[in-house]
Design a protein around this motif. Structure first.
Motif, PDB file in Angstrom:
ATOM      1  N   SER A  47       0.826  -1.206   0.000  1.00 20.53           N
ATOM      2  CA  SER A  47       0.000   0.000   0.000  1.00 20.53           C
ATOM      3  C   SER A  47       0.859   1.255   0.000  1.00 20.53           C
ATOM      4  N   ILE A  48       1.925   1.236   0.770  1.00 20.68           N
ATOM      5  CA  ILE A  48       2.834   2.385   0.816  1.00 20.68           C
ATOM      6  C   ILE A  48       3.500   2.576  -0.542  1.00 20.68           C
ATOM      7  N   ALA A  49       3.920   1.487  -1.162  1.00 19.53           N
ATOM      8  CA  ALA A  49       4.552   1.572  -2.488  1.00 19.53           C
ATOM      9  C   ALA A  49       3.574   2.128  -3.519  1.00 19.53           C
ATOM     10  N   GLU A  50       2.320   1.701  -3.455  1.00 12.81           N
ATOM     11  CA  GLU A  50       1.304   2.207  -4.381  1.00 12.81           C
ATOM     12  C   GLU A  50       1.064   3.704  -4.158  1.00 12.81           C
ATOM     13  N   ALA A  51       0.979   4.119  -2.895  1.00 11.33           N
ATOM     14  CA  ALA A  51       0.771   5.536  -2.597  1.00 11.33           C
ATOM     15  C   ALA A  51       1.954   6.370  -3.087  1.00 11.33           C
ATOM     16  N   LYS A  52       3.149   5.855  -2.905  1.00 10.33           N
ATOM     17  CA  LYS A  52       4.341   6.572  -3.380  1.00 10.33           C
ATOM     18  C   LYS A  52       4.312   6.704  -4.902  1.00 10.33           C
ATOM     19  N   ALA A  53       3.940   5.627  -5.583  1.00  9.45           N
ATOM     20  CA  ALA A  53       3.856   5.666  -7.047  1.00  9.45           C
ATOM     21  C   ALA A  53       2.785   6.661  -7.493  1.00  9.45           C
ATOM     22  N   ASP A  54       1.638   6.674  -6.806  1.00 11.27           N
ATOM     23  CA  ASP A  54       0.576   7.635  -7.127  1.00 11.27           C
ATOM     24  C   ASP A  54       1.068   9.068  -6.946  1.00 11.27           C
ATOM     25  N   ARG A  55       1.767   9.306  -5.835  1.00 10.97           N
ATOM     26  CA  ARG A  55       2.278  10.655  -5.567  1.00 10.97           C
ATOM     27  C   ARG A  55       3.273  11.076  -6.646  1.00 10.97           C
ATOM     28  N   GLU A  56       4.201  10.190  -6.979  1.00 10.61           N
ATOM     29  CA  GLU A  56       5.221  10.509  -7.981  1.00 10.61           C
ATOM     30  C   GLU A  56       4.619  10.725  -9.364  1.00 10.61           C
ATOM     31  N   ALA A  57       3.500  10.047  -9.643  1.00 12.42           N
ATOM     32  CA  ALA A  57       2.835  10.180 -10.938  1.00 12.42           C
ATOM     33  C   ALA A  57       1.846  11.349 -10.950  1.00 12.42           C
ATOM     34  N   GLY A  58       1.687  12.010  -9.805  1.00 14.72           N
ATOM     35  CA  GLY A  58       0.790  13.154  -9.735  1.00 14.72           C
ATOM     36  C   GLY A  58      -0.683  12.788  -9.680  1.00 14.72           C
ATOM     37  N   ARG A  59      -1.003  11.579  -9.267  1.00 16.03           N
ATOM     38  CA  ARG A  59      -2.400  11.138  -9.188  1.00 16.03           C
ATOM     39  C   ARG A  59      -3.006  11.581  -7.849  1.00 16.03           C
ATOM     40  N   SER A  60      -3.243  12.884  -7.717  1.00 12.18           N
ATOM     41  CA  SER A  60      -3.733  13.433  -6.458  1.00 12.18           C
ATOM     42  C   SER A  60      -5.163  12.994  -6.139  1.00 12.18           C
ATOM     43  N   GLU A  61      -5.896  12.540  -7.141  1.00 17.57           N
ATOM     44  CA  GLU A  61      -7.272  12.083  -6.895  1.00 17.57           C
ATOM     45  C   GLU A  61      -7.305  10.825  -6.027  1.00 17.57           C
ATOM     46  N   ASN A  62      -6.183  10.153  -5.888  1.00 18.09           N
ATOM     47  CA  ASN A  62      -6.127   8.951  -5.057  1.00 18.09           C
ATOM     48  C   ASN A  62      -5.869   9.255  -3.585  1.00 18.09           C
ATOM     49  N   PHE A  63      -5.807  10.548  -3.250  1.00 15.07           N
ATOM     50  CA  PHE A  63      -5.552  10.969  -1.883  1.00 15.07           C
ATOM     51  C   PHE A  63      -6.707  11.806  -1.360  1.00 15.07           C
ATOM     52  N   VAL A  64      -6.817  11.872  -0.046  1.00 18.29           N
ATOM     53  CA  VAL A  64      -7.841  12.682   0.608  1.00 18.29           C
ATOM     54  C   VAL A  64      -7.212  14.027   0.954  1.00 18.29           C
ATOM     55  N   ALA A  65      -7.909  15.102   0.638  1.00 17.17           N
ATOM     56  CA  ALA A  65      -7.412  16.436   0.978  1.00 17.17           C
ATOM     57  C   ALA A  65      -7.383  16.607   2.491  1.00 17.17           C
ATOM     58  N   LEU A  66      -6.399  17.323   2.978  1.00 18.30           N
ATOM     59  CA  LEU A  66      -6.256  17.542   4.412  1.00 18.30           C
ATOM     60  C   LEU A  66      -7.509  18.177   4.996  1.00 18.30           C
ATOM     61  N   GLU A  67      -8.087  19.131   4.300  1.00 22.16           N
ATOM     62  CA  GLU A  67      -9.293  19.788   4.791  1.00 22.16           C
ATOM     63  C   GLU A  67     -10.435  18.788   4.950  1.00 22.16           C
ATOM     64  N   ASP A  68     -10.582  17.884   3.991  1.00 21.63           N
ATOM     65  CA  ASP A  68     -11.639  16.872   4.072  1.00 21.63           C
ATOM     66  C   ASP A  68     -11.393  15.908   5.238  1.00 21.63           C
ATOM     67  N   LEU A  69     -10.145  15.559   5.440  1.00 18.91           N
ATOM     68  CA  LEU A  69      -9.801  14.661   6.540  1.00 18.91           C
ATOM     69  C   LEU A  69     -10.076  15.323   7.885  1.00 18.91           C
ATOM     70  N   GLU A  70      -9.720  16.589   8.004  1.00 23.15           N
ATOM     71  CA  GLU A  70      -9.993  17.325   9.238  1.00 23.15           C
ATOM     72  C   GLU A  70     -11.485  17.396   9.524  1.00 23.15           C
ATOM     73  N   LYS A  71     -12.300  17.629   8.481  1.00 18.86           N
ATOM     74  CA  LYS A  71     -13.756  17.657   8.657  1.00 18.86           C
ATOM     75  C   LYS A  71     -14.255  16.305   9.122  1.00 18.86           C
ATOM     76  N   GLU A  72     -13.769  15.243   8.486  1.00 22.20           N
ATOM     77  CA  GLU A  72     -14.198  13.894   8.823  1.00 22.20           C
ATOM     78  C   GLU A  72     -13.841  13.532  10.275  1.00 22.20           C
ATOM     79  N   LEU A  73     -12.677  14.001  10.711  1.00 20.48           N
ATOM     80  CA  LEU A  73     -12.219  13.700  12.057  1.00 20.48           C
ATOM     81  C   LEU A  73     -12.734  14.691  13.093  1.00 20.48           C
ATOM     82  N   GLY A  74     -13.326  15.779  12.621  1.00 16.17           N
ATOM     83  CA  GLY A  74     -13.866  16.791  13.517  1.00 16.17           C
ATOM     84  C   GLY A  74     -12.789  17.604  14.214  1.00 16.17           C
ATOM     85  N   ILE A  75     -11.708  17.874  13.497  1.00 18.15           N
ATOM     86  CA  ILE A  75     -10.631  18.691  14.100  1.00 18.15           C
ATOM     87  C   ILE A  75     -10.391  19.961  13.313  1.00 18.15           C
TER      88      ILE A  75
END
Length: 75
Positions: A47-75
């Motif tokens: 999973s870490i290798a896949e995330a690294k490959a996504d990041r290096e390839a610029g596939r930002s749609e495969n990640f959750v935005a920090l703002e969305d994560l903060e909302k989800e976590l209520g912080i």
């Protein structure tokens, strides 16, 4: 903690002066394992290798935005 620092903790030698084992406190061992990713399962490593490959390839749609994560976590 570096490998060198751990090894300096307590090296045990045989009668010929050859290092045979290292004894360290358990908490330091756990910290070393976690810090170096040695406690991860193969699935987690993949999973870490896949995330690294996504990041290096610029596939930002495969990640959750920090703002969305903060909302989800209520912080």
């Amino acid at each position: 903690m570096t490998i060198e620092a751990i090894l300096r903790k307590s090296i045990r030698y045989d009668r010929g002066g050859k290092p045979v084992e290292v004894v360290i406190p358990y908490d330091e061992f756990v910290d070393f394992m976690e810090s170096n990713g040695l406690d991860l399962s193969e699935e987690e490593k993949e999973s870490i290798a896949e995330a690294k490959a996504d990041r290096e390839a610029g596939r930002s749609e495969n990640f959750v935005a920090l703002e969305d994560l903060e909302k989800e976590l209520g912080i």
